[in-house]
Scaffold this motif. Structure first.
Motif, mmCIF file in Angstrom:
data_model
loop_
_atom_site.group_PDB
_atom_site.id
_atom_site.type_symbol
_atom_site.label_atom_id
_atom_site.label_comp_id
_atom_site.label_asym_id
_atom_site.label_seq_id
_atom_site.Cartn_x
_atom_site.Cartn_y
_atom_site.Cartn_z
ATOM 1 N N ALA A 188 22.942 37.181 43.765
ATOM 2 C CA ALA A 188 23.114 38.338 42.891
ATOM 3 C C ALA A 188 23.632 39.547 43.654
ATOM 4 C CB ALA A 188 21.793 38.687 42.211
ATOM 5 N N GLY A 189 23.428 39.573 44.962
ATOM 6 C CA GLY A 189 23.816 40.721 45.769
ATOM 7 C C GLY A 189 25.304 40.939 45.891
ATOM 8 N N VAL A 190 26.124 39.976 45.436
ATOM 9 C CA VAL A 190 27.580 40.151 45.519
ATOM 10 C C VAL A 190 28.209 40.467 44.169
ATOM 11 C CG1 VAL A 190 27.740 38.594 47.507
ATOM 12 C CG2 VAL A 190 28.109 37.688 45.195
ATOM 13 N N LEU A 191 27.414 40.536 43.114
ATOM 14 C CA LEU A 191 27.981 40.716 41.776
ATOM 15 C C LEU A 191 28.785 42.000 41.649
ATOM 16 C CD1 LEU A 191 25.036 39.457 39.535
ATOM 17 C CD2 LEU A 191 27.166 38.265 40.088
ATOM 18 N N ASP A 192 28.386 43.047 42.358
ATOM 19 C CA ASP A 192 29.116 44.312 42.272
ATOM 20 C C ASP A 192 30.514 44.219 42.870
ATOM 21 O OD1 ASP A 192 27.012 45.514 40.999
ATOM 22 O OD2 ASP A 192 26.217 46.490 42.793
ATOM 23 N N GLN A 193 30.793 43.146 43.602
ATOM 24 C CA GLN A 193 32.125 42.968 44.184
ATOM 25 C C GLN A 193 33.039 42.118 43.301
ATOM 26 O OE1 GLN A 193 32.363 42.266 48.464
ATOM 27 N NE2 GLN A 193 30.171 42.654 48.645
ATOM 28 N N LEU A 194 32.528 41.735 42.125
ATOM 29 C CA LEU A 194 33.313 40.954 41.173
ATOM 30 C C LEU A 194 33.763 41.847 40.026
ATOM 31 C CD1 LEU A 194 31.118 37.717 41.008
ATOM 32 C CD2 LEU A 194 33.118 38.153 42.451
ATOM 33 N N GLY A 195 34.700 41.354 39.238
ATOM 34 C CA GLY A 195 35.187 42.105 38.091
ATOM 35 C C GLY A 195 35.478 41.179 36.928
ATOM 36 N N GLY A 196 36.078 41.723 35.872
ATOM 37 C CA GLY A 196 36.459 40.914 34.727
ATOM 38 C C GLY A 196 35.555 41.111 33.523
ATOM 39 N N ALA A 197 36.113 40.791 32.365
ATOM 40 C CA ALA A 197 35.389 40.990 31.110
ATOM 41 C C ALA A 197 34.153 40.108 31.000
ATOM 42 C CB ALA A 197 36.333 40.716 29.933
ATOM 43 N N GLY A 198 34.123 39.000 31.759
ATOM 44 C CA GLY A 198 32.981 38.088 31.685
ATOM 45 C C GLY A 198 31.835 38.452 32.610
#
Length: 207
Positions: A188-198
């Motif tokens: 979960a610690g990398v979620l802020d480095q992802l993007g996109g509508a999903g």
């Protein structure tokens, strides 16, 4: 390139990244809950540091793989940093995998654990496109599905921004391949480095 060659390449790259770390950085909490950077580095030594009989004995003694892995990784992580770095270099070509697991499992292990260590330190985790694609294919395979976050990945499309790779249908979750692999294996610690509508939907699956 042979998958084992890619494993060796990533182990050597990780050794280069870890070598300059100071003591405080080695003791920084990693993305693996309860593990410091040094413990994750210790975990990566298991294929060459422990014989199969010793590993089996540890699993019996600690009543399962997870508990044995935690104990052994902590023990190996107490080795001097220079020894941990040297181990990655000297045994980069080690081909020992888990029972019934393909070489791609080793590749995913070293790249995802690289993210576990380097992301909290604010360091880059990028890998070559060929490596990214092989890791993500494994993570999305039947043998990698048990690593996914609770709730799974259904109804979403995942796309790497640094490699020609995508999987699934639905709202997109996008990001650097090594970061996607870390997220798809429950970090979960990398979620802020992802993007996109999903991403909001994917984030909910970690709650």
């Amino acid at each position: 390139m042979d998958t084992f060659d890619l494993v060796a390449e990533r182990r050597r790259a990780l050794a280069d990244a870890l070598e300059p770390l100071d003591d405080a950085q080695w003791r920084t909490p990693s993305l693996c809950e309860g593990w410091e950077v040094r413990h994750v580095a210790g975990h990566l030594q298991i294929p060459w540091a422990l014989s199969t009989p010793r590993l089996i004995w540890a699993m019996l003694r600690h009543r399962g793989y997870d508990a044995a892995n935690l104990r052994l990784s902590r023990e190996l992580g107490e080795r001097p940093p220079a020894t941990l770095v040297a181990g990655l270099r000297e045994h980069a070509d080690n081909r020992r995998t888990g029972p019934g697991m393909p070489p791609e499992s080793l590749l995913a292990d070293v790249v995802v654990h690289t993210a576990d260590m380097l992301v909290p330190l604010g360091m880059t985790t990028s890998a070559p496109p060929e490596t990214v694609a092989r890791i993500l294919d494994f993570v999305m395979s039947s043998k990698g599905s048990s690593l996914h976050p609770p709730g799974g990945v259904d109804g979403l499309r995942f796309e790497a921004t640094d490699a020609p790779w995508s999987h699934g249908d639905g709202p997109e979750v996008t990001g650097e391949g090594s970061i996607l692999a870390a997220a798809l294996t429950g970090r979960a610690g990398v979620l802020d480095q992802l993007g996109g509508a999903g991403l909001p939907t994917f984030r909910q699956r970690f709650e």
